[in-house]
Motif scaffolding. Structure first.
Motif, PDB file in Angstrom:
ATOM      1  N   ASP A  82       0.838  -1.207   0.000  1.00 44.95           N
ATOM      2  CA  ASP A  82       0.000   0.000   0.000  1.00 44.95           C
ATOM      3  C   ASP A  82       0.867   1.249   0.000  1.00 44.95           C
ATOM      4  N   GLY A 116       3.314  -9.291   1.211  1.00 43.76           N
ATOM      5  CA  GLY A 116       4.207  -9.110   2.363  1.00 43.76           C
ATOM      6  C   GLY A 116       3.593  -9.507   3.697  1.00 43.76           C
ATOM      7  N   GLU A 118       2.036  -9.235   7.457  1.00 44.28           N
ATOM      8  CA  GLU A 118       0.896  -8.448   7.933  1.00 44.28           C
ATOM      9  C   GLU A 118       1.331  -7.183   8.668  1.00 44.28           C
ATOM     10  N   VAL A 144      -4.611   0.307   3.750  1.00 45.06           N
ATOM     11  CA  VAL A 144      -3.969  -0.977   4.058  1.00 45.06           C
ATOM     12  C   VAL A 144      -5.021  -2.076   4.165  1.00 45.06           C
ATOM     13  N   LEU A 147      -4.154  -8.922   4.413  1.00 41.52           N
ATOM     14  CA  LEU A 147      -3.375  -9.684   3.428  1.00 41.52           C
ATOM     15  C   LEU A 147      -4.266 -10.522   2.500  1.00 41.52           C
ATOM     16  N   ALA A 150      -6.300  -8.443   0.096  1.00 41.59           N
ATOM     17  CA  ALA A 150      -5.486  -7.902  -1.009  1.00 41.59           C
ATOM     18  C   ALA A 150      -5.287  -8.988  -2.072  1.00 41.59           C
TER      19      ALA A 150
HETATM   20  C1  LIG Z   1      -1.440  -5.676   6.206  1.00 41.18           C
HETATM   21  S1  LIG Z   1      -0.545  -5.430   4.771  1.00 41.18           S
HETATM   22  C2  LIG Z   1       1.026  -4.803   5.344  1.00 41.18           C
HETATM   23  C3  LIG Z   1       1.026  -3.347   5.308  1.00 41.18           C
HETATM   24  C4  LIG Z   1       2.398  -2.709   5.265  1.00 41.18           C
HETATM   25  N1  LIG Z   1       2.251  -1.342   5.651  1.00 41.18           N
HETATM   26  C5  LIG Z   1       3.069  -2.709   3.878  1.00 41.18           C
HETATM   27  O1  LIG Z   1       4.169  -2.198   3.799  1.00 41.18           O
HETATM   28  O2  LIG Z   1       2.575  -3.212   2.864  1.00 41.18           O
HETATM   29  C6  LIG Z   1      -0.073  -7.060   4.275  1.00 41.18           C
HETATM   30  C7  LIG Z   1       0.130  -7.200   2.789  1.00 41.18           C
HETATM   31  O3  LIG Z   1      -1.116  -7.056   2.091  1.00 41.18           O
HETATM   32  C8  LIG Z   1      -0.878  -6.497   0.810  1.00 41.18           C
HETATM   33  N2  LIG Z   1      -1.581  -5.201   0.749  1.00 41.18           N
HETATM   34  C9  LIG Z   1      -2.290  -4.597   1.716  1.00 41.18           C
HETATM   35  N3  LIG Z   1      -2.820  -3.442   1.282  1.00 41.18           N
HETATM   36  C10 LIG Z   1      -2.454  -3.312  -0.007  1.00 41.18           C
HETATM   37  C11 LIG Z   1      -2.692  -2.329  -1.029  1.00 41.18           C
HETATM   38  N4  LIG Z   1      -3.416  -1.232  -0.809  1.00 41.18           N
HETATM   39  N5  LIG Z   1      -2.161  -2.541  -2.256  1.00 41.18           N
HETATM   40  C12 LIG Z   1      -1.421  -3.634  -2.514  1.00 41.18           C
HETATM   41  N6  LIG Z   1      -1.160  -4.593  -1.593  1.00 41.18           N
HETATM   42  C13 LIG Z   1      -1.666  -4.441  -0.368  1.00 41.18           C
HETATM   43  C14 LIG Z   1       0.630  -6.324   0.682  1.00 41.18           C
HETATM   44  O4  LIG Z   1       1.177  -7.494   0.134  1.00 41.18           O
HETATM   45  C15 LIG Z   1       1.046  -6.198   2.140  1.00 41.18           C
HETATM   46  O5  LIG Z   1       2.404  -6.520   2.315  1.00 41.18           O
END
Ligand SMILES: C[S@@+](CC[C@H](N)C(=O)[O-])C[C@H]1O[C@@H](n2cnc3c(N)ncnc32)[C@H](O)[C@@H]1O
Length: 236
Positions: A82, A116, A118, A144, A147, A150
Motif C-alpha cells: 500500500d 508481504g 501483515e 492498508v 493480506l 489484497a
Molecule cells: C497488512 S498489509 C502490510 C502493510 C504494510 N504497511 C506494507 O508495507 O505493505 C499485508 C500485505 O497485504 C498487501 N496489501 C495490503 N494493502 C495493499 C494495497 N493497498 N495494495 C497492494 N497490496 C496491499 C501487501 O502485500 C502487504 O504486504
C-alpha cells in the motif's frame, strides 16, 4: 483465455497469521490457481480449517527459505504494497491491478504475485527483486488491506481480465533466460564505460524492471543484443 493455473503463482513472505494463509488458499481455489509458495512460515491446522475447499492448495504448497528462491525462474515478479512513497519521494511507480492484468500480467509468461508480512509488508530489498509494483487503491486515510483481502482483489481482477479477453497473449515474448542475458549484456556495457560501480546495482534493478515491462519479443531481443555487441566491440 489463458490457463491461469499454469502461469500464475502466489508467494506469501513470512505470513504471521495462519487464518490469513487459509483464506489465501480459499481465494486461490475460487480463482482456479493452485501454486502457493510461502517464505519461511510453516502451515498449521488453523490454516487448513480456514482454507475450506482450498485445502489441496495447502497440501501442495511449497515452503522456501528466501524470496529469491521462491521467485526463481519467473519472468514477471509483481510485488504488492500500500506504500509507494517514503517521505515525499516516490519509491516506485505503482500500477493498479486492473491495468497490470490488461497490459503486462496476462501475456502467457510466468507470473509470481508477491505479498508481504501483515505487520511490515515487503522490505526495500524484497521490492527491489520485483519488476512490477502493484497497489490497490483505497481510502487515502487507510489504504492498508488485510493480506488475504489484497490477494482476493488482485486475483479477482486477474479473472476479469482473462474472461473479458483483455489478455494480450503474445507467444513469442522472451523468457527468463533471455531477460537475464539482456541484463547481463547491459551490465557488461556499463562496465566498459566505467559506470560508477556503487550505482550499478540500483541501476540494474531499474533496468531489469524496464526490460520486464517492455514485453520484448524474440526478434527484438536479437536486434538489441546485436546493437549492444557492436557497441561493446567498438569500445574495445
Ligand atoms: C497488512 S498489509 C502490510 C502493510 C504494510 N504497511 C506494507 O508495507 O505493505 C499485508 C500485505 O497485504 C498487501 N496489501 C495490503 N494493502 C495493499 C494495497 N493497498 N495494495 C497492494 N497490496 C496491499 C501487501 O502485500 C502487504 O504486504
Amino acid at each position: 483465455m489463458l490457463d491461469l493455473d499454469k502461469i500464475i503463482s502466489v508467494v506469501l513472505v513470512e505470513p504471521k497469521y495462519q487464518g490469513n494463509i487459509g483464506a489465501v488458499a480459499r481465494s486461490m481455489a475460487n480463482s482456479g490457481i493452485s501454486d502457493l509458495r510461502i517464505v519461511k512460515t510453516p502451515i498449521e491446522t488453523e490454516a487448513i480449517y480456514r482454507s475450506m475447499h482450498g485445502r489441496y492448495i495447502l497440501e501442495n504448497a511449497k515452503i522456501f527459505n528466501s524470496l529469491k528462491e521462491a521467485v526463481s525462474g519467473f519472468e514477471i515478479i509483481a510485488g504488492t504494497s500500500d506504500i509507494s512513497k517514503s517521505g515525499e519521494k516516490f519509491r516506485r511507480v505503482p500500477t493498479g491491478p486492473e491495468e497490470f492484468w490488461s497490459t503486462n500480467g496476462l501475456t502467457g509468461q510466468k507470473v509470481a504475485l508477491v505479498f508481504g508480512r501483515e505487520d511490515n509488508g515487503l522490505n526495500y530489498e524484497e521490492l527491489g527483486m520485483c519488476n512490477f509494483f502493484l497497489k490497490i487503491i483505497g481510502n487515502p486515510e487507510y489504504p492498508v488491506y488485510n493480506l488475504s483481502h489484497a490477494v482476493a482483489i488482485i486475483l479477482y481482477e486477474m479473472i476479469k481480465a482473462n474472461y473479458s479477453c483483455n489478455a494480450t497473449i503474445t507467444h513469442d515474448l522472451i523468457g527468463r533466460d533471455k531477460i537475464d542475458t539482456l541484463a547481463g549484456r547491459l551490465e557488461e556495457l556499463l562496465a566498459k564505460i566505467d559506470y560508477n560501480e556503487q550505482e550499478i546495482d540500483t541501476l540494474m534493478n531499474m533496468l531489469n524492471r524496464i526490460i520486464a515491462r517492455a514485453n520484448i519479443t524474440d526478434s527484438e531481443f536479437f536486434k538489441i543484443m546485436g546493437i549492444m555487441r557492436q557497441t561493446i566491440n567498438r569500445l574495445q
